[in-house]
Design a protein around this motif. Structure first.
Motif, short mmCIF file in Angstrom:
data_model
loop_
_atom_site.label_atom_id
_atom_site.label_comp_id
_atom_site.label_asym_id
_atom_site.label_seq_id
_atom_site.Cartn_x
_atom_site.Cartn_y
_atom_site.Cartn_z
N GLU A 179 -5.45 13.79 4.25
CA GLU A 179 -6.56 13.04 3.62
C GLU A 179 -6.98 13.73 2.32
O GLU A 179 -7.21 13.09 1.30
N CYS A 199 -4.61 6.39 1.80
CA CYS A 199 -4.26 6.81 3.16
C CYS A 199 -4.37 5.64 4.11
O CYS A 199 -5.28 4.82 3.97
N SER A 247 -9.15 5.46 2.21
CA SER A 247 -8.49 5.73 3.49
C SER A 247 -8.84 4.57 4.41
O SER A 247 -10.03 4.34 4.69
#
Ligand code: NDP
Length: 251
Positions: A179, A199, A247
């Motif tokens: 991350e 991500c 993400s």
């Protein structure tokens, strides 16, 4: 610019036509499903993995389905040194002159054990395959990604890479690192390149890794890899231009 919920994304059939996309861990599980899905949407995929027969099986399925013939890159990310990476870069450069997509998917689970008893060698191996190899591959492939019109890099995270949980050891720590790496690279490429970096957390998915992490789970309690592909296609295709440093969850 507003972006749709990637989980509900409806890709056009030719979404990835003409694109060259490298997938790591492409011989099985989520990586194999992503490679098949990218190819089915028109991409030429480069299948990277450590087990030749698994990569060949995915290659043959893609060819049999009438999709663009993939290339194979047999590389063990636990052992690869400079020359393996330089050869890969040289081959992509000479065959295509650019790279439009890079999916960092390969990973190992390591052991499920408390930190107090976690084996140091396993710790190094998990950090190396899951995090360091993704860093090295990104570093070496950046010039080819820069040569593309709008390249997309996807890292693969996990819920234990956002909130640590007991006994997930090096795997959880490697996913926190993934991350972080994605955020740093997204910030470095934002505005000054046409590269986007994000991500994906696939969520619990029916694969060999899931089975070894949760051996008592009923196998069909989790979705098949092929059914979680919408966010992967969204991030790989042109509709996610400008979407970077995020993400996202598949489930
Ligand atoms: P699998 O174990 O089924 O597949 C992992 C892939 O990575 C395999 O193709 C494997 O190759 C490859 N790989 C492992 N080590 C190396 C290496 N040293 N060099 C090259 N390739 C290697 O896992 P999943 O498909 O489940 O996982 C894919 C990604 O999704 C991983 O990043 C995982 O952490 C993440 N994830 C998965 C979840 C799940 O529930 N399945 C949940 C959250 C995240 P080989 O088959 O030859 O060993």
């Amino acid at each position: 610019m507003s972006h749709p919920d990637p989980r509900n994304y409806q890709p056009a059939g030719d979404l990835l036509g003409g694109r060259v996309i490298l997938v790591t861990g492409a011989g099985s599980g989520i990586g194999a499903a992503a490679a098949r899905s990218f190819a089915a949407h028109g991409a030429t995929v480069i299948l990277l993995g450590r087990t030749t027969r698994k990569l060949e099986a995915v290659h043959d399925e893609i060819v049999a389905a009438g999709h663009p013939p993939p290339a194979l890159a047999v590389i063990d990310l636990a052992r690869a040194q400079g020359p393996a990476y330089f050869d890969l870069v040289a081959q992509i450069q000479s065959s295509y002159g650019r790279l439009d997509g890079l999916l960092h998917n390969a990973a190992i689970l390591g052991e499920r054990s408390p930190i107090e008893h976690y084996d140091v060698g396993t710790w190094h191996q998990v950090l190396h395959v899951n995090l360091t190899a993704a860093f090295v591959l990104s570093r070496e492939l950046l010039p080819l990604l820069r040569a593309a019109d709008d390249a997309s890099v996807i890292f693969t995270s996990s819920s234990v890479g956002r909130r640590g949980r007991a006994y997930w050891g090096a795997y959880a720590v490697s996913k926190f690192g993934v991350e972080g790496l994605a955020q740093v690279l997204a910030d470095e490429t934002r505005d000054i390149t046409r590269i986007r970096v994000n991500c994906i957390n696939p969520g619990g998915t029916r694969t060999a890794m899931r089975r070894s992490a949760f051996p008592a789970e009923v196998p069909d309690a989790r979705p098949e890899p092929a059914s979680i592909m919408a966010p992967y296609l969204y991030l790989m295709g042109p509709d996610s231009r400008g979407f970077t440093g995020q993400s996202i969850d598949c489930q």
